[in-house]
Each structure stands twice: as C-alpha cells, then as structure tokens.
Write a protein that holds these residues in place. Structure first.
Motif, short mmCIF file in Angstrom:
data_model
loop_
_atom_site.label_atom_id
_atom_site.label_comp_id
_atom_site.label_asym_id
_atom_site.label_seq_id
_atom_site.Cartn_x
_atom_site.Cartn_y
_atom_site.Cartn_z
N LEU A 198 2.23 8.39 0.51
CA LEU A 198 1.86 9.35 1.55
C LEU A 198 0.91 10.41 1.01
O LEU A 198 -0.01 10.85 1.72
N ASP A 199 1.12 10.83 -0.25
CA ASP A 199 0.20 11.83 -0.83
C ASP A 199 -1.21 11.27 -0.93
O ASP A 199 -2.20 12.01 -0.74
N ARG A 200 -1.34 10.01 -1.22
CA ARG A 200 -2.67 9.39 -1.25
C ARG A 200 -3.31 9.41 0.14
O ARG A 200 -4.53 9.64 0.27
N LEU A 201 -2.50 9.17 1.16
CA LEU A 201 -3.03 9.19 2.54
C LEU A 201 -3.43 10.61 2.93
O LEU A 201 -4.45 10.81 3.61
N PHE B 195 5.65 3.27 -7.00
CA PHE B 195 4.24 3.30 -7.43
C PHE B 195 3.48 2.11 -6.86
O PHE B 195 4.01 0.98 -6.81
N VAL B 196 2.24 2.35 -6.49
CA VAL B 196 1.36 1.23 -6.10
C VAL B 196 0.69 0.64 -7.33
O VAL B 196 0.15 -0.46 -7.27
N GLU B 197 0.73 1.38 -8.46
CA GLU B 197 0.12 0.89 -9.70
C GLU B 197 0.95 -0.24 -10.30
O GLU B 197 2.15 -0.38 -10.02
N LYS B 198 0.31 -1.04 -11.15
CA LYS B 198 1.01 -2.10 -11.87
C LYS B 198 1.94 -1.46 -12.89
O LYS B 198 1.56 -0.57 -13.64
N VAL B 199 3.18 -1.92 -12.93
CA VAL B 199 4.17 -1.37 -13.86
C VAL B 199 4.16 -2.20 -15.15
O VAL B 199 4.37 -3.42 -15.12
N VAL B 200 3.92 -1.54 -16.28
CA VAL B 200 3.94 -2.16 -17.60
C VAL B 200 5.23 -1.71 -18.29
O VAL B 200 5.40 -0.53 -18.59
N ASP B 201 6.13 -2.65 -18.54
CA ASP B 201 7.45 -2.33 -19.06
C ASP B 201 7.50 -2.58 -20.58
O ASP B 201 7.57 -3.71 -21.03
N ASN B 202 7.47 -1.49 -21.35
CA ASN B 202 7.60 -1.58 -22.81
C ASN B 202 8.91 -0.95 -23.29
O ASN B 202 9.02 -0.51 -24.43
N LEU B 203 9.91 -0.91 -22.44
CA LEU B 203 11.18 -0.27 -22.77
C LEU B 203 12.00 -1.11 -23.72
O LEU B 203 11.92 -2.35 -23.71
N LYS B 204 12.84 -0.43 -24.52
CA LYS B 204 13.72 -1.11 -25.46
C LYS B 204 15.15 -0.60 -25.27
O LYS B 204 15.37 0.61 -25.26
N PRO B 205 16.11 -1.50 -25.13
CA PRO B 205 17.51 -1.06 -25.03
C PRO B 205 18.00 -0.49 -26.36
O PRO B 205 17.70 -1.02 -27.41
N PHE C 290 -8.44 4.25 3.88
CA PHE C 290 -7.07 4.10 4.40
C PHE C 290 -6.61 2.64 4.30
O PHE C 290 -5.48 2.35 3.91
N SER C 291 -7.50 1.74 4.65
CA SER C 291 -7.14 0.31 4.61
C SER C 291 -6.84 -0.14 3.18
O SER C 291 -5.89 -0.90 2.94
N ASP C 292 -7.64 0.35 2.22
CA ASP C 292 -7.42 -0.04 0.82
C ASP C 292 -6.07 0.48 0.31
O ASP C 292 -5.35 -0.23 -0.40
N ILE C 293 -5.74 1.71 0.68
CA ILE C 293 -4.47 2.28 0.22
C ILE C 293 -3.29 1.51 0.80
O ILE C 293 -2.34 1.14 0.09
N LEU C 294 -3.33 1.24 2.11
CA LEU C 294 -2.20 0.58 2.75
C LEU C 294 -2.12 -0.90 2.42
O LEU C 294 -1.08 -1.53 2.64
N ALA C 295 -3.21 -1.45 1.86
CA ALA C 295 -3.14 -2.83 1.38
C ALA C 295 -2.34 -2.93 0.10
O ALA C 295 -1.81 -4.01 -0.24
N ILE D 17 2.92 0.91 9.10
CA ILE D 17 2.17 2.03 9.70
C ILE D 17 0.70 1.80 9.40
O ILE D 17 0.31 1.56 8.26
N ASP D 18 -0.12 1.86 10.45
CA ASP D 18 -1.59 1.73 10.29
C ASP D 18 -2.26 3.05 10.61
O ASP D 18 -1.77 3.84 11.45
N PHE D 19 -3.39 3.30 9.95
CA PHE D 19 -4.23 4.47 10.25
C PHE D 19 -5.53 3.96 10.87
O PHE D 19 -6.22 3.10 10.29
N VAL D 20 -5.84 4.50 12.01
CA VAL D 20 -7.09 4.13 12.70
C VAL D 20 -7.93 5.39 12.89
O VAL D 20 -7.47 6.36 13.49
N VAL D 21 -9.13 5.38 12.31
CA VAL D 21 -10.03 6.53 12.40
C VAL D 21 -10.72 6.50 13.75
O VAL D 21 -11.31 5.50 14.13
N ARG D 22 -10.64 7.62 14.48
CA ARG D 22 -11.27 7.73 15.80
C ARG D 22 -12.50 8.63 15.76
O ARG D 22 -12.56 9.58 15.00
#
Length: 463
Positions: free
Chosen positions: A377-380, A256-266, A351-356, A458-463
């Motif tokens: 890749l699905d976001r791209l 995931f590119v999202e921030k992971v919030v871990d609230n798990l308990k053993p 594209f630049s924001d996603i790959l950042a 991998i970079d994406f360049v719009v032509r």
C-alpha cells in the motif's frame, strides 16, 4: 760461582720445551678421557627424567647439575653417574624442581595469540600441551610461558588436554586449572559454543570439578536487508530451528514483493519471544524503500528510508507495540526524496506494475486490510503522490464463491478501505472513487483456488 751461574743459564732454556711437551702430552691424554666420561655419564642419565642437565668433567671427577622432579630421581641420577666405569668422584649439584602450591596452569586466548601459562609437571607434559594447542587452534600464535614445577594433581595431563580442546571454541577468554578446580571466562566464538564447552567439561577426569563457567554466548543476531536495486530481501543470521526459519521466510514472502533470499542458520541461544519480535519488525521494514533490520538479542534496530512522511511517522510510532516484553527498539527512519511527477499514462503503468507483483490482502470475508499488505500500500501511495493531476478509481473484485449481493457489498467495502488508507496517508479524498464489482469481472477461472485468489483483487484505474 760464576761458572755455576753460566752452567745454570745454559740449562734453563732447555726446560721450557720439555714443559711444553709435557703439557701437550698431559692434555692429549686427559681431554679424550674427560670427553668419554662426559658422554657415558650423559648416557647413564638417559632413562631418568631431569631438566637443565649439566655435566662437567675434570680428570675423572664429574660435576653433575640438574633439576629433578622427585627425590628418588635426584638420588638415582647421582648414583647412575657414580656407577660409570672410570668415574672417581661425583660432585652433586642437583636440586629438586620447585613445588607449586596450588598447582596452577592456564590457557588464555586473545585476538593475536593463545598463551599457555602457569606450571607443567614434566617436560613431556609441556611438549604434549604445546602440540595439542597447535592442533586445536591452527593459524594463530601459541606462546609458551609455562614453567616446570612439582605438585601436579593426578591425571593433570588428561584434564589440561581436554581444556586445551575448548580454547578453540572461545573468541577470547581464559581457562584456569588450579589443582583440581577449573574456572572459565570469556566469549564463545560461535552460538552454541558455550553449550559445547559445558558438555565437554563433563568428561573431566574423576576428582576434577568446574568451579565457575562464565563463558558468555555471542549476541544472537538476525538481520534483514531490503535492496531496492536488486529487488531482494536478504535474511541472514540465526533462528532457533528450521520450523521458525520456515515461518519467518513465509512471513517475509507475504509482506514483501521483493525476492526473499534465505541465508538463515538454526542455532541455540535465541531470546524468549524471538519470532514474535521479528515478524512485526519485518512488517515495519517492508514499508521502507531501502532499509536494514538488526535484531541482536533483545534489541531491535530498524534504519532506512520511508516512501513518504506519513509512513515514516507511522513506522516510528508503531514499532515496538507488538514486541514481547523485554525487547528494546530503535528506529532511525528518514524519508526518501520524492520522485519526479509523471503524466497519467505513465501513472497507470506504474500502478499496474506494482499490483502485478503483489495483491492487497484482506481478512477472510472482511474489509479489514491484512497488515502484511502495508508495504504494498505504501508503494501505491507513493505512486499516487507522483500523479498530482490524476484522479483514481479504486475497484474491488471478489471470487465467485458465495452470494452475489454479499460479494458486491464486500467488494465495495474493500475498495473503500483502500481509499481510506490513501487519504490517511495525506492524499485528497476527492481524487478517489471506490467502486465494487463483486464477482462480475473475473480474470481467471473460479474453478481452482489459484484462479479464485487472482480474482480477489483491487485494481487502480487512472481517470
């Protein structure tokens, strides 16, 4: 004759006040005596265990009614009252408390209350059990439906008090003690509650046995929620131990590119193959725009919105293929409505924001795309769908390690693998050009591992 009648008529009215005075005198002298005998009779019974004691005094005769818990206790009660100074006669109306065969006691819990039922051997025992129930389960009604009876096994109080201590570990259920045999049923309140009850039962007094322990554990639930607004992935529920917790958090960070919030308990109780099912299920969740993953025991449920039609079909078809045997799954996947088209300039920024936020990963020294990159890749793909008039150069880059010719070829093959992914998603092949630059365009120093990781991209360049 008439004279005698007249004399009697004059005498009779005087008798009435005399009779009244006599009755008052008799009452004022007898009532205190009866009250005194009643009080001293009650005091004589103070050290004898009785129930429903009733004392009535008429003159110097005492009627004693009570429920006794043993024949000796019944006889001792009558003798104690008979020995009270001033008592002439004891009318014995005592009886023995009924005997229970078998001697059954129970504690039952539901949503609203805990009910103590069956039999208790003594009033003091009953009071101790009620007090223990209030202490063990605060904030819930305790209903007393216990009767008093003879026939309790030795050390009944010790066993019943230990069992009351377990009722707080139940969400609902019943604990029954029949003579020296214990049976339990219901649902534990928390994971680990079933094991805690089983461990506690080992401390039952000698002679008591567990005939059946049918307490069930609650479902072992793991959840993951992907929130596109907060750009977070929240993990909650249970994992077997801290090692598995760390492994799942690391897998989520890769996928995931999202921030992971871990609230798990053993906690104990995980089904066999738990982690092996959760990891690929997280991979499927990573491909959704928004979604929820719930793993309850051996059932996996995934719901949410895919970013485009082909992704939804792939997720539905692929979910469960990598699960261990015995796991069931259900996918409730819809497709998010397409976003509005954008012009090529905005498209390049998207594209630049996603790959950042994340990089497409490959297996070491290979052009095989790491499955952890499927969500990225699905976001791209979705972004490319929003740019219907643009063409794209997909540029592959490597770090500086190894042979230049190998790096050049590897960068070309990796760029082509990404282009193939987009075409498979439904985009026209003629809109993509795969180009490899090897290690010729670094963005960081190749002297550190961190710098090398940035250069493998991998970079994406719009032509």
């Amino acid at each position: 004759m008439h004279g005698l009648f007249r004399w009697s008529s004059k005498w009779w009215p005087g008798v009435i006040p005399l009779a009244l005075f006599w009755a008052i005198a008799a009452w004022t002298s007898t009532a205190p005596l009866e009250a005194d005998l009643a009080g001293r009779s009650a005091a004589a019974l103070k050290e004898i265990v009785l129930d429903k004691t009733r004392i009535a005094v008429e003159g110097r005769d005492v009627t004693l009614g009570a429920d006794a818990f043993a024949e000796d206790g019944r006889r001792n009660a009558v003798a104690a009252v008979a020995s009270v100074p001033g008592v002439r006669l004891v009318n014995d109306e005592t009886r023995l408390v009924p005997e229970a065969k078998p001697f059954v006691w129970s504690a039952e819990r539901d949503v609203a209350r805990v009910t103590l039922g069956g039999s208790a051997p003594l009033p003091a025992s009953k009071a101790r059990l009620l007090e223990a129930a209030h202490a063990a389960i605060s904030g819930i009604e305790i209903a007393d439906q216990m009767n008093l009876a003879r026939g309790a096994p030795e050390r009944f109080d010790d066993a019943a008090l230990l069992l009351i201590g377990q009722i707080g570990k139940l969400k609902d259920g019943k604990i029954t003690l029949s003579d020296t045999s214990v049976t339990l049923s219901g649902m534990a309140r928390d994971l680990g509650g079933r094991e805690a009850i089983a461990a506690a039962l080992k401390a039952l007094p000698a002679g008591f046995t567990v005939a059946a322990n049918d307490v069930k554990a609650p479902p072992y639930v793991f959840q993951a929620y992907k929130d596109p607004v907060a750009t977070t992935l929240t993990l909650s529920g249970y994992v077997p131990d801290d090692k598995v917790r760390a492994a799942l958090a690391a897998a989520a960070t890769r996928k995931f590119v999202e921030k992971v919030v871990d609230n798990l308990k053993p906690s104990v109780g995980a089904p066999y193959g738990f982690a092996a099912a959760v990891v690929p299920a997280l991979g499927a969740l990573s491909r959704l725009s928004t979604g929820t993953l719930v793993v309850s025991d051996r059932e996996v449920k995934l719901s949410g919105d895919a970013l485009y039609d082909a992704a939804a079909a792939q997720i539905r078809a692929g979910l469960g293929k990598d699960f261990p045997q015995g796991f069931q799954f259900k996918a409730d996947i819809s497709v998010r409505p397409p976003s509005a088209p954008v012009d090529p300039t905005v498209c390049q920024q998207l594209f630049s924001d996603i790959l950042a936020k994340g990089q497409i990963r490959f297996e070491t020294g290979s052009a095989t795309i790491d499955p952890d990159s499927a969500g990225l890749l699905d976001r791209l793909v979705e972004t490319a769908l929003r740019c219907p008039s643009a063409n794209f150069e997909i540029a592959g880059h490597t770090d500086g390690d190894g042979d230049d010719a190998f790096n050049q070829a590897l960068s070309e093959r990796r760029a082509q693998a990404v282009a193939d992914f987009l075409v498979k998603a439904g985009l026209p092949a003629d809109r993509f050009t795969a180009v490899g630059y090897g290690s010729s365009q670094p963005v960081a120093s190749n002297d550190t591992d961190e710098g090398k990781a940035q250069n493998r991209r991998i970079d994406f360049v719009v032509r």
